[in-house]
Design an enzyme around this catalytic site. Structure first.
Site, short mmCIF file in Angstrom:
data_model
loop_
_atom_site.label_atom_id
_atom_site.label_comp_id
_atom_site.label_asym_id
_atom_site.label_seq_id
_atom_site.Cartn_x
_atom_site.Cartn_y
_atom_site.Cartn_z
N SER A 112 -6.80 0.76 -8.77
CA SER A 112 -6.79 2.22 -8.72
C SER A 112 -8.08 2.76 -8.10
O SER A 112 -9.16 2.20 -8.29
CB SER A 112 -6.64 2.79 -10.14
OG SER A 112 -6.82 4.19 -10.15
N TYR A 129 -5.99 7.91 -3.84
CA TYR A 129 -5.64 9.31 -4.05
C TYR A 129 -6.23 10.13 -2.90
O TYR A 129 -7.21 9.73 -2.27
CB TYR A 129 -6.21 9.83 -5.37
CG TYR A 129 -5.46 9.39 -6.60
CD1 TYR A 129 -4.16 9.84 -6.85
CD2 TYR A 129 -6.04 8.54 -7.54
CE1 TYR A 129 -3.48 9.47 -7.99
CE2 TYR A 129 -5.36 8.16 -8.69
CZ TYR A 129 -4.08 8.62 -8.91
OH TYR A 129 -3.40 8.23 -10.03
N THR A 167 -0.90 7.33 -3.38
CA THR A 167 -0.14 8.05 -4.40
C THR A 167 -0.01 9.51 -3.98
O THR A 167 -1.01 10.18 -3.74
CB THR A 167 -0.82 7.93 -5.77
OG1 THR A 167 -0.84 6.56 -6.16
CG2 THR A 167 -0.09 8.74 -6.83
N LYS A 203 3.55 5.92 -2.77
CA LYS A 203 4.01 5.87 -4.16
C LYS A 203 4.23 7.28 -4.69
O LYS A 203 3.34 8.13 -4.58
CB LYS A 203 2.97 5.15 -5.03
CG LYS A 203 3.35 5.04 -6.50
CD LYS A 203 2.28 4.27 -7.26
CE LYS A 203 2.65 4.07 -8.72
NZ LYS A 203 2.62 5.33 -9.48
N HIS A 245 5.81 8.60 -11.78
CA HIS A 245 4.50 8.40 -12.39
C HIS A 245 4.61 8.10 -13.89
O HIS A 245 3.77 8.51 -14.68
CB HIS A 245 3.59 9.62 -12.16
CG HIS A 245 2.16 9.26 -11.92
ND1 HIS A 245 1.63 9.14 -10.66
CD2 HIS A 245 1.14 9.00 -12.76
CE1 HIS A 245 0.34 8.84 -10.74
NE2 HIS A 245 0.02 8.74 -12.01
#
Length: 361
Positions: free
Chosen positions: A109, A131, A157, A234, A258
């Site tokens: 992440s 992100y 994402t 995603k 999510h």
């Protein structure tokens, strides 16, 4: 009396719930709003009935898969999840070690509590999740770091313009302890995620500062231009969005709500999966997450057209119970369950699984 060996993921869920402080458990277990989508994910998976084949002469089943060019022992990758040191001292290092032992990709992440470079030293097959940040320069830096440490894919994402309103975190006024930080983004020292606010989530406040909610298709096109790594998007539920992503040259989409943590009331991922599979029409791989809890669930996803799944919360249950060993245990249980489910359905491999018929109640 010795603790019984876990035989399914729910056993590890119970162990994790008993071990973790209630606010931390709420942080990983909770969804957004009234948690209707969180609950619907599970109900929708249970509503999918498989039509097994018989007299297939299958002696063994092969669970091996190719996911974006990464060879995996299962059609599965460990989903990107933040701040894993909340659950175990080694955090992402232990989780990546567990994934390496199970021979499945581990997705790091953006807001992991251990740096990408440290995680890469574990030797797992890594993908990096990105992100959309206010600072484009920082995003390019993160992409280059992912390339330099040998990440095999970049996952963007797209369903978090802001963090969903997670009521458990608001009630707990959830705040990161001072020894946990976004290791890929922040220097040492406190951030907004460490400042308690009455009736607020400090983690949500931190992401509001860091993330840019104006992310659009032109920005995704810009990311595609920044790297030659396979690109995964995603957070897709709408077929038209899947078509648009394919048009921009993505290599895979993840059908995902999510885990019920963003728009409460969004449809379950397994319900959207066949629509997305039809829309992309073989032009890219299709993965799915949100609610997968067993090998049978993986088989359901495969039968509905997925190339594989992402596993999230169960990995955290294993991590919080026994570190790397617990993560490997979660993935080993899933492998055993999938092998048995394939045999019981008359399938020798994943290609046969995708040819199964299903009925959704």
């Amino acid at each position: 009396m010795a603790q019984a060996q876990p035989v399914c993921l729910e056993d590890l869920q119970q162990s994790a719930a008993a071990r973790l402080a209630p606010p931390v458990w709420d942080f990983i277990a909770g969804g957004s709003g009234r948690e209707t989508t969180l609950d619907a994910n599970r109900a929708a998976l249970d509503s999918v009935s498989l039509v097994p084949r018989v007299l297939a002469g299958v002696k063994t089943s092969d669970t091996g898969a190719q996911l974006l060019g990464t060879s995996a022992a299962l059609p599965l990758a460990v989903a990107p999840m933040a701040y894993q040191r909340l659950l175990w001292p080694e955090g992402e290092l232990a989780a990546a070690e567990g994934a390496r032992a199970a021979q499945v990709p581990f997705v790091v992440s953006t807001i992991s509590s251990t740096s990408l470079e440290e995680i890469a030293e574990v030797g797992a097959d890594l993908w990096f999740q990105l992100y959309w940040l206010h600072d484009r320069g920082r995003m390019v830096e993160l992409i280059r770091r992912a390339e330099q440490v040998g990440c095999q894919a970049l996952m963007v994402t797209v369903d978090v313009p802001i963090m969903g309103r997670r009521l458990r975190d608001l009630r707990n006024e959830f705040t990161l302890p001072v020894w946990i930080r976004s290791a890929n983004l922040e220097p040492e020292g406190p951030s907004a995620a460490h400042s308690r606010r009455a009736g607020e989530s400090a983690v949500a406040a931190h992401t509001k500062i860091a993330f840019d909610s104006t992310f659009d298709w032109s920005d995704l096109e810009w990311i595609r231009e920044q790297t030659r790594l396979p690109l995964v998007v995603k957070g897709i539920l709408a077929p038209r969005d899947a078509e648009q992503a394919v048009g921009l040259g993505v290599d895979a989409v993840v059908v995902s709500n999510h885990g019920g943590r963003q728009l409460d009331g969004a449809l379950p991922s397994i319900t959207a999966l066949p629509w997305v599979v039809e829309a992309v029409d073989g032009r890219c791989q299709v993965l799915m997450d949100s609610g997968v809890r067993s090998g049978t669930d993986i088989l359901r996803a495969l039968a509905l057209g997925a190339d594989g799944v992402l596993i999230g919360r169960p990995v955290l249950w294993g991590l919080s119970t026994a570190g790397a060993q617990g993560v490997t245990q979660v993935l080993s249980i899933l492998r055993t369950e999938l092998e048995e489910a394939l045999l019981l359905a008359g399938c020798a491999d994943l290609a046969a699984a995708r040819a199964l018929r299903t009925l959704t109640r």
